[in-house]
Enzyme design. Sequence first.
Site, PDB file in Angstrom:
ATOM      1  N   ARG A 163      -7.157  -0.837  26.539  1.00  0.00           N
ATOM      2  CA  ARG A 163      -6.192   0.539  26.864  1.00  0.00           C
ATOM      3  C   ARG A 163      -6.332   1.129  28.541  1.00  0.00           C
ATOM      4  O   ARG A 163      -7.162   0.490  29.115  1.00  0.00           O
ATOM      5  CB  ARG A 163      -7.003   1.977  26.487  1.00  0.00           C
ATOM      6  CG  ARG A 163      -6.207   2.947  26.842  1.00  0.00           C
ATOM      7  CD  ARG A 163      -7.073   3.894  24.898  1.00  0.00           C
ATOM      8  NE  ARG A 163      -8.640   4.796  25.296  1.00  0.00           N
ATOM      9  CZ  ARG A 163      -9.418   5.137  24.671  1.00  0.00           C
ATOM     10  NH1 ARG A 163      -8.585   6.092  23.754  1.00  0.00           N
ATOM     11  NH2 ARG A 163     -10.440   5.406  24.837  1.00  0.00           N
TER      12      ARG A 163
ATOM     13  N   GLY B  41     -19.074   4.948  21.475  1.00  0.00           N
ATOM     14  CA  GLY B  41     -19.430   3.330  20.609  1.00  0.00           C
ATOM     15  C   GLY B  41     -18.739   2.543  20.842  1.00  0.00           C
ATOM     16  O   GLY B  41     -19.567   1.892  19.940  1.00  0.00           O
TER      17      GLY B  41
ATOM     18  N   ARG C 140     -13.312  13.250  30.692  1.00  0.00           N
ATOM     19  CA  ARG C 140     -13.103  13.997  29.093  1.00  0.00           C
ATOM     20  C   ARG C 140     -14.047  15.767  29.587  1.00  0.00           C
ATOM     21  O   ARG C 140     -14.474  15.665  29.815  1.00  0.00           O
ATOM     22  CB  ARG C 140     -13.539  14.078  27.933  1.00  0.00           C
ATOM     23  CG  ARG C 140     -13.005  12.326  27.409  1.00  0.00           C
ATOM     24  CD  ARG C 140     -14.209  11.790  27.123  1.00  0.00           C
ATOM     25  NE  ARG C 140     -14.087  10.283  26.472  1.00  0.00           N
ATOM     26  CZ  ARG C 140     -13.113   9.784  25.766  1.00  0.00           C
ATOM     27  NH1 ARG C 140     -12.910  10.589  24.882  1.00  0.00           N
ATOM     28  NH2 ARG C 140     -12.821   8.125  25.391  1.00  0.00           N
TER      29      ARG C 140
ATOM     30  N   ASP D 100     -14.495  16.026  23.091  1.00  0.00           N
ATOM     31  CA  ASP D 100     -14.747  14.441  22.808  1.00  0.00           C
ATOM     32  C   ASP D 100     -13.112  13.869  23.529  1.00  0.00           C
ATOM     33  O   ASP D 100     -12.642  13.036  23.554  1.00  0.00           O
ATOM     34  CB  ASP D 100     -15.921  13.831  22.303  1.00  0.00           C
ATOM     35  CG  ASP D 100     -15.302  13.845  21.432  1.00  0.00           C
ATOM     36  OD1 ASP D 100     -15.165  14.283  21.253  1.00  0.00           O
ATOM     37  OD2 ASP D 100     -14.871  12.790  20.471  1.00  0.00           O
ATOM     38  N   ASN D 101     -11.743  14.633  23.148  1.00  0.00           N
ATOM     39  CA  ASN D 101     -10.718  14.173  23.122  1.00  0.00           C
ATOM     40  C   ASN D 101     -10.046  14.272  24.275  1.00  0.00           C
ATOM     41  O   ASN D 101      -8.215  14.495  23.649  1.00  0.00           O
ATOM     42  CB  ASN D 101     -10.212  13.906  21.033  1.00  0.00           C
ATOM     43  CG  ASN D 101     -10.956  12.523  20.171  1.00  0.00           C
ATOM     44  OD1 ASN D 101     -11.794  12.153  20.725  1.00  0.00           O
ATOM     45  ND2 ASN D 101     -11.041  13.292  18.862  1.00  0.00           N
TER      46      ASN D 101
ATOM     47  N   GLY E 189     -20.309  10.112  23.595  1.00  0.00           N
ATOM     48  CA  GLY E 189     -20.187   8.840  24.864  1.00  0.00           C
ATOM     49  C   GLY E 189     -19.445   7.623  23.601  1.00  0.00           C
ATOM     50  O   GLY E 189     -18.821   7.781  22.444  1.00  0.00           O
TER      51      GLY E 189
END
Length: 490
Positions: free
Chosen positions: A174, A90, A181, A250-251, A88
């Site tokens: 951003r 963070g 993801r 996750d990326n 998640g």
Amino acid sequence: MAIHIPFDNSYARLRGPFHDRVLPTPVSAPHLIAVNRALAYELAIDADSLTTADGLAVLAGNSVPVGAEPIATAYAGHQFGNFTPQLGDGRAILLGEVVDRSGARRDIQLKGSGPTVFSRRGDGRAALGPVLREYIISEAMAALGIPTTRALAAVTTGDRVQRETALPGAILTRVAASHIRVGTFQFLAARGDVEALRQLADHVIARHYPDAAGASNPYRALIDGVIARQADLVARWMLVGFIHGVMNTDNSAVSGETIDYGPCAFMDAYDPATVFSSIDRQGRYAYQNQPGITHWNLVRLAESLLPLLDADQQTSIAQANAALGAFPDYYETAFLAGMRSKLGLMTALPNDLALVQNLLDCMAANSADFTLTFRHLSDALDGDATPARDQFIDPQAFDRWAEAWRVRLTEEPQHDAGRAGAMRRVNPLFIPRNHRVEAAIEAAVTRQDFAPFEALMQVLSRPFDDQPKLRAFAEPPPADQRVFQTFCGT
């Protein structure tokens, strides 16, 4: 001046375990580093308003603009092959979404804006160096035409963050097509929450793959779409010598954008085994491994979606395998098409892959600079092979390859007029060289001097143009300035 951001927050409207509502944590003394005016215009945001005290307060997380619904999103992930069922956001908070001037939906997120429920005892903050690295490289990737998250703004916080030492803090604003993801799907699959999985899949189809909605099996069409975009994305990385560094699930964004610029870098001398990330000790995410890792990540996505593909598990597995089997062809087609353009070839012939591989092998054996070798092929086409030959320890090795290349060019039906110019439009002269990025970061962190950052951003905004007065930015680093390791922002 009041800040107007036209929010319309579809992800925050999802009901389920997708996110946690949280406010940014205020900082003590924010200072503006940069505002991306062109991107602000795309988002229908007044760039001038972002430079005011009210705008700075929003970018620093000290004020939440009207219409924002701040959330931290939930996801899981395979990190260096090891699965963590809950990660998640963070240290990032999604303020909300806007529909830009072209009709595309875009997330606006503050990265480094304080702890969330997913922080796992972390401080939720970002140091100045990683914020500048992501700003520089994400905007360079955008200028290169590679799908990527973008940098709308960066601010310092006036507070220190503790890493190995105390460092100045910063926040990046951003922008992304979304922050969903592969790991987002894994999070729901690991919980066994099929209804939430279906809700997320339907959201992604509506947002990123609307044509899939009309398919006989929309969820199979979703997998097909993500596979095609990821194959194209990693091919684009490979064509410019970019190394992501941390290709965890996750990326990996299902939108097909490059996301999460941590220990990323561009190669100087070509070596397919190149690794920059200080934490990638086994070379899992080396340059040459990126296509295979992309495929591996997509397998994890397909596994997560198995419950939606068919009521019968074996049928679901067969559907997933059929979809995944298309990846190698998608990738090779995209990579080879890009390489043909880099070599000035407008048509496809059977031996083109061998011609490309022979050049890459020759470059690796001779420590040839990746970017400048391809850029100077256009000079060779114009009759001056010296700049290209100078990239090779053994210039005659280049000559031998170039002889085969010139023979291949004679097989093109088109006249050579304009070919060199077309090559210069796909072979950049300027990339974010590691030593330049590190110099800009060092000046900002140690001396509060942002002039090198601003100069580098100006150069990288026009990567394909000659910019004769700035040619020093195109040069590889001297031996004593080479950067061999880059570091994760956490």
